[in-house]
Design a protein around this motif. Structure first.
Motif, PDB file in Angstrom:
ATOM      1  N   SER A  56      13.300  13.996  -2.434  1.00 56.51           N
ATOM      2  CA  SER A  56      11.920  13.550  -2.241  1.00 56.51           C
ATOM      3  C   SER A  56      11.439  12.697  -3.405  1.00 56.51           C
ATOM      4  O   SER A  56      10.761  11.678  -3.206  1.00 56.51           O
ATOM      5  CB  SER A  56      10.990  14.750  -2.052  1.00 56.51           C
ATOM      6  N   SER A  57      11.793  13.078  -4.625  1.00 55.44           N
ATOM      7  CA  SER A  57      11.370  12.316  -5.798  1.00 55.44           C
ATOM      8  C   SER A  57      11.999  10.931  -5.811  1.00 55.44           C
ATOM      9  O   SER A  57      11.347   9.940  -6.154  1.00 55.44           O
ATOM     10  CB  SER A  57      11.748  13.067  -7.079  1.00 55.44           C
ATOM     11  N   SER A  58      13.276  10.849  -5.436  1.00 48.35           N
ATOM     12  CA  SER A  58      13.953   9.548  -5.384  1.00 48.35           C
ATOM     13  C   SER A  58      13.308   8.639  -4.347  1.00 48.35           C
ATOM     14  O   SER A  58      13.109   7.439  -4.587  1.00 48.35           O
ATOM     15  CB  SER A  58      15.440   9.745  -5.064  1.00 48.35           C
ATOM     16  N   LEU A  59      12.968   9.208  -3.195  1.00 51.90           N
ATOM     17  CA  LEU A  59      12.350   8.408  -2.130  1.00 51.90           C
ATOM     18  C   LEU A  59      10.969   7.903  -2.544  1.00 51.90           C
ATOM     19  O   LEU A  59      10.636   6.729  -2.332  1.00 51.90           O
ATOM     20  CB  LEU A  59      12.241   9.235  -0.846  1.00 51.90           C
ATOM     21  N   TRP A  60      10.159   8.777  -3.144  1.00 46.12           N
ATOM     22  CA  TRP A  60       8.817   8.370  -3.545  1.00 46.12           C
ATOM     23  C   TRP A  60       8.850   7.393  -4.723  1.00 46.12           C
ATOM     24  O   TRP A  60       7.952   6.562  -4.864  1.00 46.12           O
ATOM     25  CB  TRP A  60       7.967   9.579  -3.902  1.00 46.12           C
ATOM     26  N   THR A  61       9.877   7.482  -5.565  1.00 49.59           N
ATOM     27  CA  THR A  61       9.994   6.532  -6.677  1.00 49.59           C
ATOM     28  C   THR A  61      10.232   5.121  -6.154  1.00 49.59           C
ATOM     29  O   THR A  61       9.698   4.150  -6.692  1.00 49.59           O
ATOM     30  CB  THR A  61      11.146   6.942  -7.612  1.00 49.59           C
ATOM     31  N   LYS A  62      11.024   5.013  -5.095  1.00 50.28           N
ATOM     32  CA  LYS A  62      11.324   3.699  -4.528  1.00 50.28           C
ATOM     33  C   LYS A  62      10.217   3.198  -3.588  1.00 50.28           C
ATOM     34  O   LYS A  62      10.155   1.997  -3.294  1.00 50.28           O
ATOM     35  CB  LYS A  62      12.645   3.772  -3.747  1.00 50.28           C
TER      36      LYS A  62
END
Length: 290
Positions: A56-62
């Motif tokens: 989830s963190s990787s997706l929201w970072t991008k």
């Protein structure tokens, strides 16, 4: 078998993160340590919660990367997590996982004494509290930055530029709540899938971890904001809020102005302190409820 699973899962995640450039080379090495110490745990909750945080963190970072670049010129490098960021957002969780494995590896809840079941629950709460804080903080930073309204400083309630440490917004707070709830929901699903009969028999307490995660995540995000507004300096440079400036960078900008805080802790240190405080708060809360 769990060792092979841990190696396979960790390798896949690290290679995927390296390919997507969400982790630097040193970040991959640190992530390998976190992944191996977590995925080797026979309680699926630990791996599931870690995956919920990481993915989830990787997706929201991008998400909305171009708009974030306009708000923060350092976003391109900031979106790649290095080893310091990885350990700040996973080190304590790895320690908790190792402690859990030391006491409960290969043991069923039904076979534990009352005292051991309590310790098991305390470690689970500590782990959820830690990752609820990390996830909530990441979601608040990555989503809250995109708010149409400027944030207010948590200590003075005055409007500050987006990106200011200690700045909070409605969108950011809601994101914190949702991030923590996501961690709690992941824990609920994993526990019920693996220990369904233990819950039915009363060997494990029926705790709605989705609620626990949402509350602890919000608490952790508030603690992070309080630290950011007080012991982490935010500067106004070229009409943008920036932080973690070196002495050379401070001398380079003559028109620099301080928005809030004191230059005591870096962003990574604030993350460690806030997540540690939330972990302690989780342990204290379940200790009171037992």
């Amino acid at each position: 078998m769990r060792v092979y699973f841990a190696i396979l899962l960790t390798s896949a995640l690290c290679l995927g993160a390296l390919k997507k450039r969400s982790l630097s080379a040193t970040g991959v090495l640190a992530a390998a340590f976190v992944g191996l110490t977590t995925a080797s745990n026979d309680n699926l909750l630990f791996t599931t919660v870690l995956l919920a945080f990481f993915i989830s963190s990787s997706l929201w970072t991008k998400y909305q990367a171009r708009q974030k670049m306009r708000l923060d010129p350092k976003f391109t490098t900031a979106s790649q997590r290095d080893w310091k960021q990885v350990l700040c957002n996973g080190g304590i969780g790895s320690v908790i996982s190792l402690v859990y494995q030391y006491y409960f590896d290969g043991r069923r809840p039904e076979d534990l004494s009352i005292a051991e079941r309590r310790l098991m629950t305390v470690l689970i709460w500590a782990y959820i509290g830690f990752y609820a804080c990390c996830t909530a903080d990441t979601w608040a930073s990555e989503i809250g930055t995109l708010s149409s309204d400027w944030p207010v400083l948590i200590t003075t309630w005055k409007t500050v530029p987006p990106g200011t440490n200690g700045g909070i917004s409605k969108l950011g707070l809601m994101s914190s709540f949702a991030g923590g709830a996501t961690v709690g929901l992941a824990a609920d699903i994993a526990l019920w899938a693996q220990y369904f009969y233990a819950f039915r028999s009363g060997a494990l307490p029926r705790i709605p971890y989705v609620t626990v995660g949402s509350l602890l995540g919000t608490l952790g995000s508030v603690i992070d904001s309080l630290l950011g507004a007080t012991v982490q300096a935010s500067f106004l440079v070229d009409k943008r809020a920036v932080s973690d400036l070196t002495a050379a960078e401070l001398q380079k900008h003559k028109d620099i102005k301080i928005i809030s805080g004191s230059n005591i802790l870096s962003n990574n240190m604030v993350n460690v302190v806030s997540s540690a405080c939330t972990t302690v708060a989780a342990v204290g809360l379940i200790a009171l409820l037992m």
